[in-house]
Design a protein around this motif. Structure first.
Motif, mmCIF file in Angstrom:
data_model
loop_
_atom_site.group_PDB
_atom_site.id
_atom_site.type_symbol
_atom_site.label_atom_id
_atom_site.label_comp_id
_atom_site.label_asym_id
_atom_site.label_seq_id
_atom_site.Cartn_x
_atom_site.Cartn_y
_atom_site.Cartn_z
ATOM 1 N N ASP A 1 -0.185 12.483 -0.041
ATOM 2 C CA ASP A 1 1.068 11.700 -0.639
ATOM 3 C C ASP A 1 1.140 10.297 -0.011
ATOM 4 O OD1 ASP A 1 2.410 13.612 -2.110
ATOM 5 O OD2 ASP A 1 3.908 14.256 -0.545
ATOM 6 N N GLU B 1 2.577 1.544 -3.774
ATOM 7 C CA GLU B 1 1.587 1.092 -5.037
ATOM 8 C C GLU B 1 1.446 2.625 -5.769
ATOM 9 O OE1 GLU B 1 -1.911 -0.972 -3.959
ATOM 10 O OE2 GLU B 1 -2.732 0.701 -2.829
ATOM 11 N N ASN B 2 1.307 3.725 -5.038
ATOM 12 C CA ASN B 2 0.781 5.002 -5.630
ATOM 13 C C ASN B 2 2.005 5.650 -6.299
ATOM 14 O OD1 ASN B 2 -2.015 4.721 -5.781
ATOM 15 N ND2 ASN B 2 -1.868 4.849 -3.420
ATOM 16 N N HIS B 3 3.203 5.213 -6.111
ATOM 17 C CA HIS B 3 4.370 5.927 -6.415
ATOM 18 C C HIS B 3 5.436 4.888 -7.168
ATOM 19 C CE1 HIS B 3 3.471 8.423 -2.824
ATOM 20 N NE2 HIS B 3 3.044 7.246 -2.365
ATOM 21 N N ASN B 4 6.513 5.850 -7.754
ATOM 22 C CA ASN B 4 7.297 5.305 -8.714
ATOM 23 C C ASN B 4 8.682 5.346 -8.195
ATOM 24 O OD1 ASN B 4 8.169 3.732 -10.739
ATOM 25 N ND2 ASN B 4 7.573 5.189 -12.397
ATOM 26 N N CYS C 1 -1.495 8.044 0.466
ATOM 27 C CA CYS C 1 -2.370 6.981 0.033
ATOM 28 C C CYS C 1 -2.866 7.464 -1.229
ATOM 29 C CB CYS C 1 -3.653 6.846 0.975
ATOM 30 S SG CYS C 1 -4.523 8.265 1.278
ATOM 31 N N GLY C 2 -2.572 8.570 -1.964
ATOM 32 C CA GLY C 2 -2.857 8.863 -3.101
ATOM 33 C C GLY C 2 -4.371 9.311 -3.322
ATOM 34 N N LYS C 3 -4.861 9.422 -2.392
ATOM 35 C CA LYS C 3 -6.358 9.926 -2.405
ATOM 36 C C LYS C 3 -6.317 11.548 -2.896
ATOM 37 C CE LYS C 3 -9.181 7.605 0.848
ATOM 38 N NZ LYS C 3 -9.476 7.677 2.091
ATOM 39 N N HIS C 4 -7.250 11.795 -3.616
ATOM 40 C CA HIS C 4 -7.367 13.262 -4.110
ATOM 41 C C HIS C 4 -8.885 13.819 -3.339
ATOM 42 C CE1 HIS C 4 -4.580 13.716 -7.470
ATOM 43 N NE2 HIS C 4 -4.754 12.227 -7.493
ATOM 44 N N SER D 1 0.895 -1.311 0.068
ATOM 45 C CA SER D 1 -0.044 -0.007 0.098
ATOM 46 C C SER D 1 0.850 1.307 0.057
ATOM 47 C CB SER D 1 -1.075 0.070 1.116
ATOM 48 O OG SER D 1 -1.834 -1.007 1.105
ATOM 49 N N HIS E 1 -4.143 16.492 -2.532
ATOM 50 C CA HIS E 1 -3.643 15.134 -3.063
ATOM 51 C C HIS E 1 -3.044 14.758 -1.632
ATOM 52 C CE1 HIS E 1 -0.489 12.447 -4.810
ATOM 53 N NE2 HIS E 1 -1.679 11.859 -4.837
#
Ligand SMILES: [Zn+2]
Length: 295
Positions: free
Chosen positions: A270, A38-41, A272-275, A35, A268
């Motif tokens: 950072d 997952e929303n990052h590179n 959990c990636g939620k907007h 988790s 946004h």
């Protein structure tokens, strides 16, 4: 030993040695770690470091003797400007890293963080906040965290942490050993137990049931394994929190952002990636709710 045959990932267990004044914890993270990634590179080296930070924070929160939060934060002037994991004594964890520049797959802690340090903040629900700062005097994050335990609690502590990939999924796991307070003369047995623990492999930590790991490591010892605690990824962000921080801005600044961003403010998270989106109507309602003047 408690029957604990299933391979439970995202769990923490404490254990005790009956014949040595030493306690232990074992933590294994799969979904929680995923988790966070997952929303990052993130570059590979940063992924691994976040895994270590996550395991270390989970082990650290399990040493708390009260309800509270803990934050372990790495910061410096290198390309990894920030890495932080927050946890609490319910084993709810979240974390994020900020990268500004290239980081090689085999980058060392120093190459990533540069001149930096680790800040460990412990915030009890009741009582004073405590903050400890440790320099990056060791080559690894884990070495630095061991130093922190020595400085803050004066208790010899060892952490054995592995990160890796199993079944195409990133995993992170680790074991903590710590001498119980008021036991100065047990260096030999602590070294003995540490040498045994050192032999653990990533594959064993990622694949075996907890009791089997402990049996493999300590079958000559009497070990008591305690109940399993579940570990979960939990982000503390919410629309309410975004509203609160928006309303601390001057009205003119909010209007300016609305204008520039085509009528929508996009906050946004950072972690959990939620907007969280706010348009002019949302903002007007917020202002009414708070009896703020529009102009
Ligand atoms: Zn969030």
């Amino acid at each position: 030993m408690i029957d604990n045959k299933a391979i439970n990932m995202d769990t923490l267990n404490r254990f005790l040695f009956d014949n040595h004044p030493v306690r232990g914890e074992i933590t294994r993270l799969e979904k929680t770690y995923q988790s966070i990634l997952e929303n990052h590179n993130y570059p590979i080296a940063v992924q691994n470091l976040l895994g270590e930070l996550l395991v270390a924070t989970s082990l650290l929160t399990a040493t708390l003797k009260f309800d509270g939060d803990i934050a372990v934060q790495l910061q410096g002037d290198g390309p990894l400007t920030l890495a932080v994991v927050n946890g609490n004594n319910q084993q709810e964890l979240r974390g994020v890293a900020r990268v500004n520049g290239e980081i090689a797959d085999d980058a060392t802690l120093k190459q990533m963080v540069g001149n930096g340090y680790i800040v460990i903040t412990i915030t009890p629900k009741k009582g004073e906040r405590y903050q400890g700062i440790v320099g990056l005097e060791k080559e690894t994050l884990i070495g630095c965290i061991e130093n922190y335990f020595m400085q803050s609690e004066q208790l010899p502590t060892r952490l054995f942490v592995k990160t890796g990939v199993h079944n195409n999924k990133p995993m992170a796991a680790g074991i903590l050993l710590q001498v119980l307070p008021a036991n100065e003369n047990i260096q030999a047995s602590f070294e003995h137990l540490s040498a045994l623990t050192e032999t653990i492999t990533g594959d064993e930590l990622f694949q075996l049931p907890t009791d089997e790991i402990l049996y493999r490591l300590y079958n000559q010892e009497e070990v008591r394994l305690f109940e399993t605690h579940q570990i979960i990824f939990k982000c503390g962000c919410s629309r309410q929190r975004c509203e609160d921080s928006l309303m601390t801005l001057p009205a003119s600044e909010i209007d300016e952002i609305l204008n520039e961003e085509g009528g929508k403010i996009d906050i946004h998270c950072d972690y959990c990636g939620k907007h969280y989106l706010f348009d002019a109507i949302d903002i007007a309602q917020l202002r009414n709710k708070r009896h703020l003047n529009y102009h």
